[in-house]
Design an enzyme around this catalytic site. Structure first.
Site, short mmCIF file in Angstrom:
data_model
loop_
_atom_site.label_atom_id
_atom_site.label_comp_id
_atom_site.label_asym_id
_atom_site.label_seq_id
_atom_site.Cartn_x
_atom_site.Cartn_y
_atom_site.Cartn_z
N HIS A 1 98.08 40.97 7.72
CA HIS A 1 97.74 39.59 7.36
C HIS A 1 96.39 39.50 6.66
CE1 HIS A 1 100.57 38.14 10.83
NE2 HIS A 1 101.21 38.74 9.85
N HIS B 1 107.18 34.26 5.86
CA HIS B 1 106.33 35.21 6.58
C HIS B 1 106.67 36.65 6.20
CE1 HIS B 1 103.48 36.59 9.54
NE2 HIS B 1 104.37 37.52 9.85
N ASP C 1 104.04 39.39 4.84
CA ASP C 1 103.91 40.77 5.31
C ASP C 1 104.03 41.76 4.16
OD1 ASP C 1 103.48 40.13 7.97
OD2 ASP C 1 105.55 40.47 8.59
N HIS D 1 108.11 46.04 7.82
CA HIS D 1 106.99 46.96 7.60
C HIS D 1 107.45 48.38 7.27
CE1 HIS D 1 104.32 43.82 8.85
NE2 HIS D 1 104.88 43.74 10.05
#
Length: 316
Positions: free
Chosen positions: A85, A242, A246, A269
């Protein structure tokens, strides 16, 4: 701003001090973002118990974990988690160089989004440096498939995100987001999107020593038939936004702003890290290029890909 917009590297105009807790460790964290010289990049300085500090560059080669968050490690036991973030905020607002001093092994979660970092960076301001900005230019498609997830980088005149997620729960379902990223669109469209999790997974995460600092103050909690947070969602499609946030943070580990389009399906991720790894493994797939200064070239000679990339901070 003189010359070609976005042509010069930037850093913070002042130090930024932040405190919070780690979403996984639950431990208190103090962090200071400091100005840095040209070509420093983004670097973490992690304070150790013995008073010494360890430096880890925000670079894909130091990724040591991708379970629920992105972790950087030096290979000798030092690490810093949940970096995505703050890195998204720095990259999204066009900060090329900064030192991040931190007294814990995890970046504070703040409100679960990049918004607190964005507000702090905006308050401090940015300053231009003399060195030309360097970009990582994608020269050919790179595609990675991983257990049903697909991530692809392709050449593009600027930086575009094309993100799709698909969850079985009707509270999320299929969501898509496509946008060209610049500081204005970053602030408006994805910076405020918070991390999210399922209530049914909480006990399992706690048993694994994870999400110890998670709460309704920093996480969108998804129940069986509703969002638990009293205030609801910040965007109707906050979940895919979101995931886009990321991705910006994870792709910041390329070490320079990317000139290319990133398409991700059912990613996270791990996929983001695998795509960067595949990109750097193919020396013909990328090149580092410098932004030209306007006075040094005629307008007609400006590369469209460079002219389209606007990463310098603005207030749009």
């Amino acid at each position: 701003m003189k010359g070609f917009i976005g042509a010069r590297q930037t850093t913070l105009a002042d130090e930024i001090s932040l405190t919070g807790i780690g979403v996984h460790s639950g431990a208190p964290v103090s962090m200071t973002l400091c100005p840095a010289d040209s070509d420093t990049g983004i670097r973490f300085h992690i304070s150790k118990d013995d008073g010494e500090s360890v430096e880890i560059a925000a670079n894909q080669q130091w990724v040591s974990g991708v379970t629920l968050c992105t972790v950087l490690g030096d290979g000798n036991g030092a690490s810093v988690a949940t970096v995505e973030h703050v890195l998204a905020a720095l990259r999204g607002l066009g900060v090329d160089n900064a030192l991040i001093e931190i007294d814990s092994g995890e970046v504070p979660i703040m409100d679960g989004s990049a918004a607190p970092f964005v507000e702090a960076i905006d308050e401090a301001g940015l300053t231009e440096l003399d060195a030309p900005r360097r970009f990582l230019k994608v020269l050919k498609p790179i595609c990675v498939e991983d257990n049903g997830a697909v991530g692809e980088l392709t050449p593009y005149n600027g930086f575009q995100l094309d993100v799709e997620i698909d969850f079985e729960t009707p509270l999320i379902g299929l969501q898509k987001l496509t946008l060209d990223l610049n500081p204005g669109s970053f602030r408006r469209d994805i910076a405020r999107a918070r991390t999210f999790g399922f209530m049914k997974d909480v006990e399992q995460l706690w048993a694994a020593g994870l999400a110890l600092g998670a709460s309704l103050d920093n996480t969108v909690a998804i129940g069986e038939d509703r969002v638990i947070n009293r205030e609801g969602l910040r965007y109707d499609d906050e979940f895919v936004r979101h995931k886009a946030l990321d991705a910006v943070g994870d792709l910041a580990l390329a070490g320079a702003p990317i000139l290319g389009a990133y398409r991700t399906r059912r990613g996270g991720h791990r996929l983001n890290a695998l795509v960067l790894k595949a990109l750097f493994a193919d020396s013909e797939a990328w090149a580092m290029v410098e932004a030209p200064r306007y006075r040094e070239v005629r307008h007609a000679e400006l590369s469209p890909s460079l002219a389209a990339a606007h990463f310098a901070a603005d207030r749009s």
